[in-house]
Design a protein around this motif. Structure first.
Motif, PDB file in Angstrom:
ATOM      1  N   THR A 303       0.807  -1.126   0.077  1.00 43.46           N
ATOM      2  CA  THR A 303      -0.034  -0.021   0.050  1.00 43.46           C
ATOM      3  C   THR A 303       0.796   1.370  -0.012  1.00 43.46           C
ATOM      4  O   THR A 303       1.700   1.322   0.841  1.00 43.46           O
ATOM      5  CB  THR A 303      -0.940  -0.024   1.391  1.00 43.46           C
ATOM      6  N   MET A 304       0.691   2.076  -1.046  1.00 41.42           N
ATOM      7  CA  MET A 304       1.360   3.456  -1.261  1.00 41.42           C
ATOM      8  C   MET A 304       2.878   3.211  -1.295  1.00 41.42           C
ATOM      9  O   MET A 304       3.672   4.282  -0.929  1.00 41.42           O
ATOM     10  CB  MET A 304       1.017   4.472   0.097  1.00 41.42           C
ATOM     11  N   ALA A 305       3.250   2.059  -1.480  1.00 40.57           N
ATOM     12  CA  ALA A 305       4.583   1.806  -1.887  1.00 40.57           C
ATOM     13  C   ALA A 305       5.106   2.368  -3.052  1.00 40.57           C
ATOM     14  O   ALA A 305       4.393   2.835  -4.230  1.00 40.57           O
ATOM     15  CB  ALA A 305       5.004   0.231  -2.229  1.00 40.57           C
ATOM     16  N   PHE A 306       6.577   2.787  -3.212  1.00 41.82           N
ATOM     17  CA  PHE A 306       7.015   3.665  -4.482  1.00 41.82           C
ATOM     18  C   PHE A 306       7.832   2.197  -5.143  1.00 41.82           C
ATOM     19  O   PHE A 306       8.869   1.838  -4.578  1.00 41.82           O
ATOM     20  CB  PHE A 306       8.024   4.579  -4.030  1.00 41.82           C
ATOM     21  N   LEU A 307       7.226   2.024  -6.548  1.00 40.51           N
ATOM     22  CA  LEU A 307       7.725   1.077  -7.278  1.00 40.51           C
ATOM     23  C   LEU A 307       8.375   1.853  -8.530  1.00 40.51           C
ATOM     24  O   LEU A 307       7.967   1.021  -9.638  1.00 40.51           O
ATOM     25  CB  LEU A 307       6.927  -0.063  -7.542  1.00 40.51           C
ATOM     26  N   VAL A 308       8.734   3.140  -8.420  1.00 44.19           N
ATOM     27  CA  VAL A 308       9.150   3.729  -9.792  1.00 44.19           C
ATOM     28  C   VAL A 308      10.483   3.053 -10.730  1.00 44.19           C
ATOM     29  O   VAL A 308      11.374   3.013  -9.844  1.00 44.19           O
ATOM     30  CB  VAL A 308       9.212   5.258  -9.601  1.00 44.19           C
ATOM     31  N   LYS A 309      10.183   2.647 -11.721  1.00 46.82           N
ATOM     32  CA  LYS A 309      11.277   2.055 -12.436  1.00 46.82           C
ATOM     33  C   LYS A 309      11.811   0.729 -12.010  1.00 46.82           C
ATOM     34  O   LYS A 309      12.934   0.414 -12.198  1.00 46.82           O
ATOM     35  CB  LYS A 309      12.489   2.870 -12.740  1.00 46.82           C
ATOM     36  N   THR A 310      11.071   0.058 -10.989  1.00 45.33           N
ATOM     37  CA  THR A 310      11.302  -1.185 -10.348  1.00 45.33           C
ATOM     38  C   THR A 310      11.242  -2.201 -11.383  1.00 45.33           C
ATOM     39  O   THR A 310      10.151  -2.336 -12.234  1.00 45.33           O
ATOM     40  CB  THR A 310      10.275  -1.387  -9.376  1.00 45.33           C
ATOM     41  N   SER A 311      12.210  -3.163 -11.392  1.00 43.69           N
ATOM     42  CA  SER A 311      11.809  -4.448 -12.125  1.00 43.69           C
ATOM     43  C   SER A 311      11.247  -5.317 -11.721  1.00 43.69           C
ATOM     44  O   SER A 311      11.456  -5.934 -10.748  1.00 43.69           O
ATOM     45  CB  SER A 311      13.272  -5.039 -12.647  1.00 43.69           C
ATOM     46  N   LEU A 312       9.853  -5.804 -11.928  1.00 40.53           N
ATOM     47  CA  LEU A 312       9.064  -6.785 -11.486  1.00 40.53           C
ATOM     48  C   LEU A 312       8.811  -7.934 -12.521  1.00 40.53           C
ATOM     49  O   LEU A 312       7.778  -8.439 -12.325  1.00 40.53           O
ATOM     50  CB  LEU A 312       7.659  -6.300 -11.005  1.00 40.53           C
ATOM     51  N   GLN A 313       9.573  -7.918 -13.432  1.00 35.19           N
ATOM     52  CA  GLN A 313       9.460  -9.110 -14.466  1.00 35.19           C
ATOM     53  C   GLN A 313       9.559 -10.328 -13.878  1.00 35.19           C
ATOM     54  O   GLN A 313      10.113 -10.896 -12.876  1.00 35.19           O
ATOM     55  CB  GLN A 313      10.693  -9.106 -15.377  1.00 35.19           C
ATOM     56  N   ARG A 314       8.219 -11.124 -14.076  1.00 37.29           N
ATOM     57  CA  ARG A 314       8.092 -12.586 -13.734  1.00 37.29           C
ATOM     58  C   ARG A 314       7.823 -12.582 -12.310  1.00 37.29           C
ATOM     59  O   ARG A 314       8.084 -13.747 -11.492  1.00 37.29           O
ATOM     60  CB  ARG A 314       9.274 -13.626 -14.286  1.00 37.29           C
ATOM     61  N   ALA A 315       7.458 -11.618 -11.622  1.00 37.17           N
ATOM     62  CA  ALA A 315       7.298 -11.541 -10.180  1.00 37.17           C
ATOM     63  C   ALA A 315       5.901 -12.148  -9.910  1.00 37.17           C
ATOM     64  O   ALA A 315       4.965 -12.201 -10.710  1.00 37.17           O
ATOM     65  CB  ALA A 315       7.543 -10.220  -9.645  1.00 37.17           C
ATOM     66  N   ASN A 316       5.696 -12.759  -8.687  1.00 42.94           N
ATOM     67  CA  ASN A 316       4.532 -13.233  -8.445  1.00 42.94           C
ATOM     68  C   ASN A 316       3.883 -12.336  -7.481  1.00 42.94           C
ATOM     69  O   ASN A 316       4.183 -12.023  -6.450  1.00 42.94           O
ATOM     70  CB  ASN A 316       4.538 -14.461  -7.779  1.00 42.94           C
ATOM     71  N   LEU A 317       2.782 -11.737  -8.030  1.00 43.04           N
ATOM     72  CA  LEU A 317       2.043 -10.561  -7.224  1.00 43.04           C
ATOM     73  C   LEU A 317       0.645 -10.853  -7.161  1.00 43.04           C
ATOM     74  O   LEU A 317      -0.113 -10.161  -6.856  1.00 43.04           O
ATOM     75  CB  LEU A 317       2.027  -9.174  -8.282  1.00 43.04           C
ATOM     76  N   LYS A 318       0.208 -12.403  -6.952  1.00 44.35           N
ATOM     77  CA  LYS A 318      -1.029 -12.671  -6.693  1.00 44.35           C
ATOM     78  C   LYS A 318      -1.428 -12.022  -5.653  1.00 44.35           C
ATOM     79  O   LYS A 318      -0.848 -12.383  -4.324  1.00 44.35           O
ATOM     80  CB  LYS A 318      -1.031 -14.270  -6.627  1.00 44.35           C
ATOM     81  N   GLN A 319      -2.742 -11.610  -5.519  1.00 45.13           N
ATOM     82  CA  GLN A 319      -3.441 -11.099  -4.483  1.00 45.13           C
ATOM     83  C   GLN A 319      -2.699 -10.215  -3.465  1.00 45.13           C
ATOM     84  O   GLN A 319      -2.934  -9.710  -2.328  1.00 45.13           O
ATOM     85  CB  GLN A 319      -3.763 -12.284  -3.311  1.00 45.13           C
TER      86      GLN A 319
END
Length: 426
Positions: A303-319
């Motif tokens: 919540t309200m996290a800063f993920l600017v230009k973050t590499s989330l390739q193939r990351a598991n963001l389920k739920q």
């Protein structure tokens, strides 16, 4: 002003003056030890200077002598000789001071080494109170020692933690108080002392000072500490407390951070590929420019996290909870965002779509999954790669950009020729 207040103020100023004088003397001794006496050229220079002084007075006597207008000697020869002797004595007096400073430095270094060895031996004591005393003694030595001894003590602390807290399959034991004291001390080290750069002709090597990789640090308190440029690779950090901790540029490859408490943590430029962050609390954490390739963030609170230009390739963001999170310009190719909550999140200029990686001598393709993801009031301006995501039809509260992509797919599927092209593209 009362007497006890005057006495207290006098003691304070006396301590300040004593600390200042001690620091000046320490720096002078260190300078002499490092630059003057270590170089034999100093002794040769002083000998040449002394010989030149004597020879100069002999050859240029008239120039050194004080004469009147008629050429008569104003000062007696004894005075000229005295001045030359004073200069000569001053040169070698300076050398004597340097030699004395060198001896003091050697003696002080020997005392520090002896105290260091004695305290290090007590770290293996069976009594926890003795271990605590040894830890506190080493901390005091580190604050007073030179750079080399300081680095050796920090590396001793890191090795001590790794030796006493190896990663085991069974349930972790309670983290001892004396080891928590070591963690607290490591978290107070200045940024300037954290990296030691060795310059070589073709490359600059960086020696990371704090190395706690492959350590069991379950439930450890890192709150409000500075662990930037530290190494936590493959460490077990489950349920650890990271509130407002500085982990800027930290190495956390493959670390286990499940159920960790990380609100307001600074993880900019952190290397976190393959980390386990399931159910971690990362409220308002700063992950800008971090590498989270293949990381597991299932049910993580961002919540309200800063993920600017973050590499989330193939990351598991389920739920995962990404309420009001800033994902602008982030890389989400191949990320699994099934049932993720992206309400009021900012995905402007984010990159979705396919991720290709080599696997078993073949290219493995994975697409971004948006099945069941919530996009209520989210910002998807200039979002890229929507044509290569899956599950877009099941998005809850889609944005105008997502609606346009769904309509485009529906219109393409209704036309046989376009449908064949779409199937070939997918």
């Amino acid at each position: 002003m009362k007497k006890f207040e005057i006495r207290k103020l006098a003691k304070k100023w006396l301590w300040i003056v004593r600390s200042f004088v001690g620091e000046v003397l320490r720096r002078v001794i260190g300078f002499a030890d490092k630059w003057l006496i270590n170089n034999t050229a100093l002794l040769i220079f002083l000998i040449i200077l002394s010989i030149g002084l004597v020879v100069g007075h002999i050859l240029f006597w008239d120039w050194f002598a004080q004469l009147d207008e008629k050429g008569n000697l104003l000062a007696p020869n004894s005075e000229i000789i005295r001045n030359a002797a004073l200069m000569f004595a001053g040169i070698w007096g300076f050398y004597g001071v340097v030699v004395a400073a060198r001896r003091v430095a050697i003696q002080e270094r020997g005392q520090v080494a002896e105290r260091y060895a004695r305290a290090a031996e007590q770290l293996d004591s069976e009594s926890e109170s003795v271990r605590m005393m040894a830890v506190l003694a080493l901390q005091k030595i580190a604050k007073e020692a030179d750079e080399e001894t300081f680095r050796n003590i920090i590396k001793t602390f890191c090795a001590y933690i790794k030796e006493n807290r190896p990663i085991e399959e069974n349930e972790s034991k309670k983290f001892p108080t004396y080891l928590q004291t070591v963690i607290d001390f490591l978290g107070t080290i200045d940024d300037k002392k954290r990296e030691f750069r060795v310059k070589k002709p073709t490359v600059t090597l960086v020696d990371i000072l704090i190395n706690l990789s492959h350590s069991d640090l379950t439930g450890v308190d890192f709150e409000w500490k500075n662990f930037s440029n530290s190494n936590f690779q493959h460490a077990c950090l489950r349920k650890a407390l990271f509130r407002a901790v500085n982990l800027n540029s930290a190495e956390m490859l493959g670390a286990d951070l499940q159920d960790a408490d990380m609100p307001n943590a600074d993880l900019r430029d952190a290397s976190m590929s393959g980390t386990k962050l399931q159910k971690a609390s990362m409220l308002a954490a700063n992950l800008s420019d971090a590498d989270l390739f293949g990381a597991n963030l299932q049910e993580t609170d961002l919540t309200m996290a800063f993920l600017v230009k973050t590499s989330l390739q193939r990351a598991n963001l389920k739920q995962a909870i990404l309420f009001r999170a800033n994902l602008s310009k982030s890389e989400l190719e191949g990320a699994d965002m099934e049932e993720a909550n992206l309400t009021r999140a900012n995905l402007e200029n984010a990159q979705l779509g396919e991720s290709w990686v080599p696997q078993d001598r073949k290219w493995n393709k994975k697409k971004t999954n948006l099945k069941g993801a919530k996009f209520r009031d989210a910002n998807t301006t200039n979002i890229q790669g929507l044509d290569k995501v899956v599950g877009i039809e099941d998005v809850i509260d889609p944005t105008p950009e997502i609606i346009a992509e769904i309509e485009r797919r529906n219109s393409a599927s209704s036309h046989p020729f376009r449908s064949a092209i779409q199937e070939e593209r997918n």
